[in-house]
Scaffold this motif. Sequence first.
Motif, PDB file in Angstrom:
ATOM      1  N   GLY A  74      -4.852 -41.685-104.198  1.00 52.05           N
ATOM      2  CA  GLY A  74      -4.766 -43.132-104.083  1.00 52.05           C
ATOM      3  C   GLY A  74      -4.223 -43.584-102.744  1.00 52.05           C
ATOM      4  N   VAL A  75      -4.158 -44.902-102.574  1.00 55.96           N
ATOM      5  CA  VAL A  75      -3.706 -45.525-101.339  1.00 55.96           C
ATOM      6  C   VAL A  75      -2.712 -46.626-101.714  1.00 55.96           C
ATOM      7  N   PRO A  76      -1.553 -46.671-101.065  1.00 55.48           N
ATOM      8  CA  PRO A  76      -0.591 -47.738-101.393  1.00 55.48           C
ATOM      9  C   PRO A  76      -1.171 -49.124-101.106  1.00 55.48           C
ATOM     10  N   THR A  77      -0.837 -50.069-101.940  1.00 52.63           N
ATOM     11  CA  THR A  77      -1.204 -51.461-101.699  1.00 52.63           C
ATOM     12  C   THR A  77      -0.411 -51.943-100.489  1.00 52.63           C
ATOM     13  N   ASP A  78      -1.067 -52.713 -99.626  1.00 49.50           N
ATOM     14  CA  ASP A  78      -0.415 -53.180 -98.399  1.00 49.50           C
ATOM     15  C   ASP A  78      -0.562 -54.697 -98.289  1.00 49.50           C
ATOM     16  N   ILE A 133       1.457 -70.011 -94.485  1.00 52.65           N
ATOM     17  CA  ILE A 133       1.652 -68.568 -94.651  1.00 52.65           C
ATOM     18  C   ILE A 133       0.324 -67.930 -95.018  1.00 52.65           C
ATOM     19  N   ARG A 134       0.033 -66.831 -94.316  1.00 46.10           N
ATOM     20  CA  ARG A 134      -1.172 -66.060 -94.593  1.00 46.10           C
ATOM     21  C   ARG A 134      -0.755 -64.675 -95.061  1.00 46.10           C
ATOM     22  N   ALA A 135      -1.520 -64.145 -96.003  1.00 48.98           N
ATOM     23  CA  ALA A 135      -1.296 -62.780 -96.475  1.00 48.98           C
ATOM     24  C   ALA A 135      -2.587 -61.996 -96.319  1.00 48.98           C
ATOM     25  N   LYS A 136      -2.473 -60.857 -95.666  1.00 48.03           N
ATOM     26  CA  LYS A 136      -3.582 -59.912 -95.566  1.00 48.03           C
ATOM     27  C   LYS A 136      -3.264 -58.813 -96.577  1.00 48.03           C
ATOM     28  N   VAL A 137      -4.103 -58.688 -97.603  1.00 42.21           N
ATOM     29  CA  VAL A 137      -3.849 -57.776 -98.708  1.00 42.21           C
ATOM     30  C   VAL A 137      -4.939 -56.707 -98.739  1.00 42.21           C
ATOM     31  N   ASP A 138      -4.527 -55.452 -98.662  1.00 36.72           N
ATOM     32  CA  ASP A 138      -5.452 -54.325 -98.748  1.00 36.72           C
ATOM     33  C   ASP A 138      -4.992 -53.427 -99.894  1.00 36.72           C
ATOM     34  N   TYR A 139      -5.927 -53.038-100.739  1.00 38.48           N
ATOM     35  CA  TYR A 139      -5.583 -52.213-101.890  1.00 38.48           C
ATOM     36  C   TYR A 139      -6.791 -51.402-102.326  1.00 38.48           C
ATOM     37  N   LEU A 140      -6.541 -50.412-103.150  1.00 38.01           N
ATOM     38  CA  LEU A 140      -7.598 -49.611-103.742  1.00 38.01           C
ATOM     39  C   LEU A 140      -7.542 -49.868-105.239  1.00 38.01           C
ATOM     40  N   ALA A 141      -8.649 -50.320-105.802  1.00 41.08           N
ATOM     41  CA  ALA A 141      -8.739 -50.601-107.232  1.00 41.08           C
ATOM     42  C   ALA A 141      -9.563 -49.498-107.887  1.00 41.08           C
ATOM     43  N   CYS A 142      -9.021 -48.920-108.957  1.00 37.27           N
ATOM     44  CA  CYS A 142      -9.707 -47.795-109.586  1.00 37.27           C
ATOM     45  C   CYS A 142      -9.835 -47.977-111.096  1.00 37.27           C
ATOM     46  N   SER A 143     -10.909 -47.461-111.605  1.00 39.00           N
ATOM     47  CA  SER A 143     -11.181 -47.312-113.039  1.00 39.00           C
ATOM     48  C   SER A 143     -11.906 -45.978-113.144  1.00 39.00           C
ATOM     49  N   ASP A 144     -13.184 -45.985-113.550  1.00 40.36           N
ATOM     50  CA  ASP A 144     -13.968 -44.748-113.491  1.00 40.36           C
ATOM     51  C   ASP A 144     -14.500 -44.522-112.078  1.00 40.36           C
ATOM     52  N   GLY A 149     -10.253 -53.014-101.964  1.00 41.29           N
ATOM     53  CA  GLY A 149     -10.164 -54.467-102.069  1.00 41.29           C
ATOM     54  C   GLY A 149      -9.455 -55.022-100.860  1.00 41.29           C
ATOM     55  N   GLN A 150      -9.873 -56.203-100.469  1.00 39.18           N
ATOM     56  CA  GLN A 150      -9.257 -56.857 -99.315  1.00 39.18           C
ATOM     57  C   GLN A 150      -9.265 -58.355 -99.570  1.00 39.18           C
ATOM     58  N   SER A 151      -8.097 -58.951 -99.586  1.00 38.70           N
ATOM     59  CA  SER A 151      -7.972 -60.402 -99.770  1.00 38.70           C
ATOM     60  C   SER A 151      -7.296 -61.000 -98.556  1.00 38.70           C
ATOM     61  N   ARG A 152      -7.754 -62.177 -98.174  1.00 43.53           N
ATOM     62  CA  ARG A 152      -7.110 -62.967 -97.134  1.00 43.53           C
ATOM     63  C   ARG A 152      -6.734 -64.279 -97.802  1.00 43.53           C
ATOM     64  N   LEU A 153      -5.446 -64.483 -97.979  1.00 40.45           N
ATOM     65  CA  LEU A 153      -4.942 -65.629 -98.729  1.00 40.45           C
ATOM     66  C   LEU A 153      -4.092 -66.498 -97.811  1.00 40.45           C
ATOM     67  N   GLU A 154      -4.110 -67.812 -98.063  1.00 42.77           N
ATOM     68  CA  GLU A 154      -3.324 -68.725 -97.237  1.00 42.77           C
ATOM     69  C   GLU A 154      -2.891 -69.919 -98.065  1.00 42.77           C
ATOM     70  N   ARG A 155      -1.686 -70.377 -97.795  1.00 44.90           N
ATOM     71  CA  ARG A 155      -1.226 -71.632 -98.407  1.00 44.90           C
ATOM     72  C   ARG A 155      -0.185 -72.283 -97.525  1.00 44.90           C
ATOM     73  N   THR A 156      -0.054 -73.590 -97.716  1.00 46.01           N
ATOM     74  CA  THR A 156       0.881 -74.389 -96.944  1.00 46.01           C
ATOM     75  C   THR A 156       2.020 -74.821 -97.858  1.00 46.01           C
ATOM     76  N   ILE A 157       3.229 -74.740 -97.322  1.00 43.19           N
ATOM     77  CA  ILE A 157       4.414 -75.150 -98.069  1.00 43.19           C
ATOM     78  C   ILE A 157       5.070 -76.279 -97.288  1.00 43.19           C
ATOM     79  N   PRO A 158       5.214 -77.441 -97.916  1.00 44.06           N
ATOM     80  CA  PRO A 158       5.842 -78.569 -97.229  1.00 44.06           C
ATOM     81  C   PRO A 158       7.312 -78.292 -96.892  1.00 44.06           C
ATOM     82  N   VAL A 159       7.756 -78.792 -95.752  1.00 41.31           N
ATOM     83  CA  VAL A 159       9.155 -78.737 -95.356  1.00 41.31           C
ATOM     84  C   VAL A 159       9.735 -80.121 -95.592  1.00 41.31           C
TER      85      VAL A 159
END
Length: 176
Positions: A74-78, A133-144, A149-159
């Motif tokens: 396997g590969v660690p989620t990052d 804030i942006r998150a670059k997410v890399d992971y390995l998803a397994c079943s049989d 997997g690779q997700s690029r996520l972003e959201r804004t948080i008001p100050v």
Amino acid sequence: FVLAAFVSSTAGAWVDVPDSAQNSDVKHRGQERIETRLITDVRQVATGESFRIGVAFSMDPDWHIYWENPGDSGVPTDITWEAENLQFGPLRWSAPTSFEESDGNITVFGYEGRTVLFSKVSVPKDVSNDISIRAKVDYLACSDVCMPGQSRLERTIPVGETTKQAKTTSLKAMDR
């Protein structure tokens, strides 16, 4: 215990997430298998304060992702956080589950069902604009089979002048 309490408290509460902060990118046999969402414990944050931001994973039955130490295979989620002028703490991991693969010859460690990996974020006193804030997410998803997997996520948080806790996620139960 604290991480487990967080995961169970957020299990049905991932609905208040903007489109830019969610993704389903692992598809097998025409079905989406893993969903990722960028969640936070605040609706608004005051300068000089801190909050938590995490990636929530929701996996189809019989699918899993890997822990920071995946075991024999396997590969660690990052997760790589990106934001101007913010300080991110280390990635926090809940206790993993062990899985036997290849007829019990390989033991791996990871997550099934739902889990959240998160970091504490410190906001400097001189921030005057909303936080993106942006998150670059890399992971390995397994079943049989295993699929990257690779997700690029972003959201804004008001100050604002005060920090307002999120209504739909309860990261505030985490020890600071």
